[in-house]
Design an enzyme around this catalytic site. Structure first.
Site, PDB file in Angstrom:
ATOM      1  N   HIS A  33      39.737  33.470  36.696  1.00 36.45           N
ATOM      2  CA  HIS A  33      40.474  34.445  37.689  1.00 36.45           C
ATOM      3  C   HIS A  33      41.211  33.640  38.859  1.00 36.45           C
ATOM      4  O   HIS A  33      40.879  32.566  39.212  1.00 36.45           O
ATOM      5  CB  HIS A  33      39.407  35.433  38.445  1.00 36.45           C
ATOM      6  CG  HIS A  33      38.347  36.219  37.536  1.00 36.45           C
ATOM      7  ND1 HIS A  33      38.747  36.387  36.187  1.00 36.45           N
ATOM      8  CD2 HIS A  33      37.428  36.872  37.782  1.00 36.45           C
ATOM      9  CE1 HIS A  33      38.070  37.215  35.681  1.00 36.45           C
ATOM     10  NE2 HIS A  33      37.294  37.673  36.701  1.00 36.45           N
TER      11      HIS A  33
ATOM     12  N   CYS B  57      32.161  38.166  40.299  1.00 31.80           N
ATOM     13  CA  CYS B  57      32.770  36.958  40.095  1.00 31.80           C
ATOM     14  C   CYS B  57      34.126  36.670  40.926  1.00 31.80           C
ATOM     15  O   CYS B  57      34.242  35.667  41.343  1.00 31.80           O
ATOM     16  CB  CYS B  57      33.344  36.836  38.625  1.00 31.80           C
ATOM     17  SG  CYS B  57      34.078  38.234  38.200  1.00 31.80           S
TER      18      CYS B  57
END
Length: 337
Positions: free
Chosen positions: A244, A130
């Site tokens: 994130h 990711c």
């Protein structure tokens, strides 16, 4: 367009559930959905396109007549089951780390190397980490314009990067502390995450870098077809629920001004420029959750560089459950159609 039989391996997890939602949102032609999970979830109902579907046991027999498998399980289960699905003719798009660095398995971010999807001799295509996806989507168009030589990256990764267990643990810790209780066990984290930062994701490897930190270099080299790319990465777990964030410094072969970078990124697929510091406008996890674009801002010269005209620092945020995992996998599956 004829419908496809699509299996979701790990359908009851955070990423598996998001995969089903993305399939529905993007009108992927699913003729039959096969949700798969471990024995403890068999019989549980998951919803897709307004209908309940019973979860089946993840086993080799479950892949009979399946066209596409979207993998949202861990490395061990992926390693055991996906090759057996592939032998039966299913094309597997896997979100685990199990196959990412195999030479005969393409590792794909569609905005960068969609052409690699065509060559999948194992019938397995790997979804990158990711943080790799979130960092490389805005890096790639800048590389195409000026050629990057080196990346210095610090990631600030949400609790949900550790799956449902991470989300549950952060909520539990906050509740315990708010009620004046001891936190106790902090699994899956090494330490208390609430009101804290943990500068470790994954186990420590060579030169005291963690496995998560090495993924940015090793996966980036493969995705961008740059075997000599240099990356120094520090990955930090932060007490954020979702999305994130990354601070990235790029060294270029040619001049690249902040103004040029903003113009290039404003036209780049999968990127949204959010960069008005005088108005306090910049990417944040709250704004990037539950959508697919990578927000980029704080674009500025690297004042520490001996050649500041060839070095930029930027800040980006992206939803690691969607673009960092589920959406990227569904995008790959769309190319398979």
């Amino acid at each position: 367009m004829s419908g496809k039989v699509v299996a979701i391996l790990g359908a009851t997890g955070v990423v598996g559930a998001q995969m089903m939602q993305c399939l529905e949102e993007r009108n992927f032609p699913v003729s039959r959905l096969v949700p798969l999970a471990s024995e403890r979830s068999v019989g549980r109902k998951v919803q897709f396109c307004g209908e309940d579907h019973a979860v089946q046991l993840a086993s080799p027999q479950a892949f009979n007549n399946v066209d596409i498998v979207l993998g949202a399980a861990g490395d061990q289960q992926a390693s055991e089951l996906l090759p057996q699905a592939a032998v039966q003719g299913a094309v597997c798009v896997d979100n685990s780390h199990a196959f990412r660095l195999y030479d005969d398995v393409p590792l794909v971010i569609p905005e960068i190397n969609a052409a690699d999807i065509a060559n999948h001799p194992r019938n397995i295509i790997a979804n990158p980490n990711c943080a790799t996806i979130i960092g490389l989507v805005p890096t790639w168009p800048l590389h195409q314009a000026a050629g990057i030589k080196r990346m210095i990256v610090s990631t600030y990764q949400a609790a949900s990067g550790a799956g449902m267990a991470g989300l549950t643990e952060l909520v539990r810790e906050h509740k315990a502390l708010d009620e004046g209780q001891a936190v106790g066990s902090t699994d899956p984290f090494a330490y208390q995450l609430a009101y804290n930062l943990i500068p470790q994701i994954g186990g420590f490897k060579d030169d005291d870098y963690t496995s998560e930190e090495l993924k940015m270099q090793n996966e980036g080299r493969k995705i961008m077809h740059m075997p000599e790319l240099f990356v120094s990465c520090t990955c930090v777990r932060v007490p954020v629920m979702r999305s994130h964030s990354e601070s990235i410094t790029l060294d270029f072969e040619q001049d690249m001004s902040p103004e040029q970078a903003r113009e290039i990124l404003s036209r780049a697929p999968g990127v949204k420029v959010v960069d008005k510091p005088n108005e306090l406008v910049y990417p944040m996890p709250l704004d990037t959750s539950n959508q697919d674009a990578i927000f980029v801002g704080r674009i500025r010269k690297d004042l520490s560089s001996p050649t500041p005209s060839r070095s930029l620092t930027l800040w980006c945020c992206g939803d690691q459950i969607r673009k960092g995992a589920a959406t990227n996998a569904v995008q790959i599956a769309e190319y398979l159609l």
